[in-house]
Design a protein around this motif. Structure first.
Motif, PDB file in Angstrom:
ATOM      1  N   SER A  10     -64.228 -17.000 -19.039  1.00  0.00           N
ATOM      2  CA  SER A  10     -63.023 -16.704 -18.264  1.00  0.00           C
ATOM      3  C   SER A  10     -63.365 -15.867 -17.035  1.00  0.00           C
ATOM      4  N   ARG A  43     -60.955 -13.800 -13.726  1.00  0.00           N
ATOM      5  CA  ARG A  43     -59.653 -13.499 -13.144  1.00  0.00           C
ATOM      6  C   ARG A  43     -59.843 -13.257 -11.653  1.00  0.00           C
ATOM      7  N   GLN A  69     -55.664 -16.280 -13.510  1.00  0.00           N
ATOM      8  CA  GLN A  69     -56.452 -16.142 -14.733  1.00  0.00           C
ATOM      9  C   GLN A  69     -56.996 -17.510 -15.103  1.00  0.00           C
TER      10      GLN A  69
END
Length: 123
Positions: free
Chosen positions: A17, A19, A81
């Motif tokens: 991930s 952001r 995100q």
């Protein structure tokens, strides 16, 4: 006039991930904000957009369910995100501002652009 500065890009493994953030100045709340991306040799493509109020969002099919766009008008910022990243998500990511929500996915209609932030996804 709106000035936009992206941050948060980097190198991440597939499945990871990131952001991204977009800091704005000027009459930010007047504009819808979109995220676009451009990979080498490819055209700039729509990723996600959020309306002036933040109530309405729109996503490209390729990122729906994995990416989430949000905004904070008080802080003049927009975030993206990105979860479950894939190698094909690698690109330079840009945030941009457009007056009319009608054109939220149309790259040519956007009025102001940031300088971009690189996202690299290793397999």
């Amino acid at each position: 006039q709106v000035q936009l500065v992206e941050s948060g890009g980097g190198l991440v493994q597939a499945g990871g991930s990131l952001r991204l953030s977009c800091a704005a100045s000027g009459r930010f709340s007047t504009y819808a904000v979109g995220w676009f991306r451009q990979a080498p040799g490819k055209e700039r493509e729509f990723v996600a957009a959020i309306s002036q109020s933040g109530v309405t969002t729109n996503y490209a099919v390729s990122v729906k369910g994995r990416f989430t766009i949000s905004r904070d008008n008080a802080k003049k910022s927009v975030s993206l995100q990105m979860n479950s990243l894939k190698p094909e998500d690698a690109a330079v990511y840009y945030c941009a501002a457009v007056l009319s929500w009608v054109y939220n996915s149309v790259v040519e209609r956007y009025d102001f652009w940031g300088q971009g932030t690189q996202v690299t996804v290793s397999s």
